[in-house]
Design a protein around this motif. Structure first.
Motif, short mmCIF file in Angstrom:
data_model
loop_
_atom_site.label_atom_id
_atom_site.label_comp_id
_atom_site.label_asym_id
_atom_site.label_seq_id
_atom_site.Cartn_x
_atom_site.Cartn_y
_atom_site.Cartn_z
N UNK A 147 0.80 -1.21 0.00
CA UNK A 147 0.00 0.00 0.00
C UNK A 147 0.84 1.27 0.00
N UNK A 148 2.15 1.12 0.20
CA UNK A 148 3.04 2.28 0.27
C UNK A 148 4.13 2.17 -0.77
N UNK A 149 4.70 3.31 -1.09
CA UNK A 149 5.82 3.39 -2.03
C UNK A 149 6.88 4.27 -1.39
N UNK A 150 8.14 3.84 -1.45
CA UNK A 150 9.26 4.63 -0.95
C UNK A 150 10.10 5.06 -2.14
N UNK A 151 10.31 6.37 -2.24
CA UNK A 151 11.13 6.93 -3.30
C UNK A 151 12.34 7.59 -2.67
N UNK A 152 13.53 7.15 -3.06
CA UNK A 152 14.75 7.72 -2.50
C UNK A 152 15.01 9.09 -3.12
N UNK A 153 15.45 10.02 -2.27
CA UNK A 153 15.70 11.39 -2.73
C UNK A 153 17.17 11.75 -2.78
N UNK A 154 18.02 10.96 -2.17
CA UNK A 154 19.45 11.28 -2.13
C UNK A 154 19.86 11.68 -0.73
N UNK A 155 21.05 12.20 -0.62
CA UNK A 155 21.61 12.53 0.68
C UNK A 155 21.14 13.90 1.15
N UNK A 156 20.91 14.00 2.48
CA UNK A 156 20.54 15.27 3.08
C UNK A 156 21.79 16.09 3.30
N UNK A 157 21.69 17.36 3.04
CA UNK A 157 22.81 18.26 3.24
C UNK A 157 23.00 18.48 4.74
N UNK A 158 24.20 18.37 5.20
CA UNK A 158 24.50 18.60 6.61
C UNK A 158 25.00 17.34 7.29
N UNK A 159 24.19 16.26 7.25
CA UNK A 159 24.63 15.02 7.89
C UNK A 159 24.65 13.84 6.92
N UNK A 160 24.34 14.06 5.68
CA UNK A 160 24.41 13.05 4.62
C UNK A 160 23.51 11.85 4.90
N UNK A 161 22.39 12.07 5.56
CA UNK A 161 21.44 10.98 5.78
C UNK A 161 20.67 10.73 4.50
N UNK A 162 20.43 9.47 4.18
CA UNK A 162 19.67 9.09 3.00
C UNK A 162 18.21 9.50 3.21
N UNK A 163 17.67 10.37 2.36
CA UNK A 163 16.31 10.86 2.48
C UNK A 163 15.38 10.10 1.52
N UNK A 164 14.12 10.03 1.90
CA UNK A 164 13.14 9.33 1.08
C UNK A 164 11.76 9.95 1.30
N UNK A 165 10.89 9.74 0.33
CA UNK A 165 9.48 10.11 0.44
C UNK A 165 8.71 8.80 0.50
N UNK A 166 7.87 8.66 1.50
CA UNK A 166 6.99 7.51 1.59
C UNK A 166 5.58 8.01 1.35
N UNK A 167 4.85 7.29 0.46
CA UNK A 167 3.52 7.73 0.11
C UNK A 167 2.59 6.53 -0.03
N UNK A 168 1.32 6.78 0.16
CA UNK A 168 0.32 5.75 -0.08
C UNK A 168 0.03 5.69 -1.57
#
Length: 169
Positions: A147-168
């Motif tokens: 029911x969900x989809x995760x889309x990777x966005x790349x690294x966050x500026x500052x701490x280089x954490x992998x960011x993502x968008x999760x959506x229904x």
């Protein structure tokens, strides 16, 4: 991710996940780190599955209600069946109670008319919008879950954490 600690003690981690799942179900889409998104997906899909399996379980009951003049009138009321009630309580125990917000330049009377009789808008959205939609999808495609989809966005500026968008979906 079932055993991912997300760098927090268990109480804080549980509260954070509850908040993220609540926001995901309310808004339909949130942006967070990839590790949090994977943990949120697991919890959100469990709650949605419980709603999908039980959303049709209703019972019609005849009740006597006094009208404005004090006369007893018989009316039919649709209540939750036992399985739907159990699922509703499970979901209520997990998600935070989100209340409907008044839109910009919306009159108070229009807002009251729109939200009249709705005590828990998030639960109503889960059982009246998401559950029928995903049940129909499961029936048409012959599969449950996803029911969900995760889309990777790349690294966050500052701490280089992998960011993502999760959506229904």
């Amino acid at each position: 991710m079932a055993n991912d600690k997300l760098g927090r003690p268990s109480k804080e981690r549980a509260a954070m996940l509850r908040g993220l799942v609540t926001d995901l179900l309310w808004y339909g889409k949130i942006q967070t780190t990839l590790a949090k998104a994977k943990s949120v997906r697991s919890e959100a899909e469990k709650l949605l599955t419980a709603a999908i399996k039980t959303y049709k379980d209703t019972v019609t009951v005849t009740k006597e209600i006094k009208d404005d003049k004090g006369v007893k009138v018989k009316t039919e009321v649709v209540n939750d069946g036992p399985k739907k009630l159990a699922a509703r309580r499970k979901i209520m125990a997990y998600v935070y109670d989100k209340q409907e917000q008044r839109a910009d330049k919306e009159a108070k009377s229009a807002f009251q008319a729109r939200t009249e009789g709705i005590n828990h808008p998030l639960l109503e959205k889960i059982f009246n919008v998401y559950a029928p939609k995903y049940a129909e999808r499961a029936e048409k495609l012959g599969q449950g879950g996803g029911y969900t989809r995760i889309i990777k966005l790349g690294m966050r500026r500052g701490d280089a954490a992998e960011m993502a968008v999760i959506e229904l979906i």
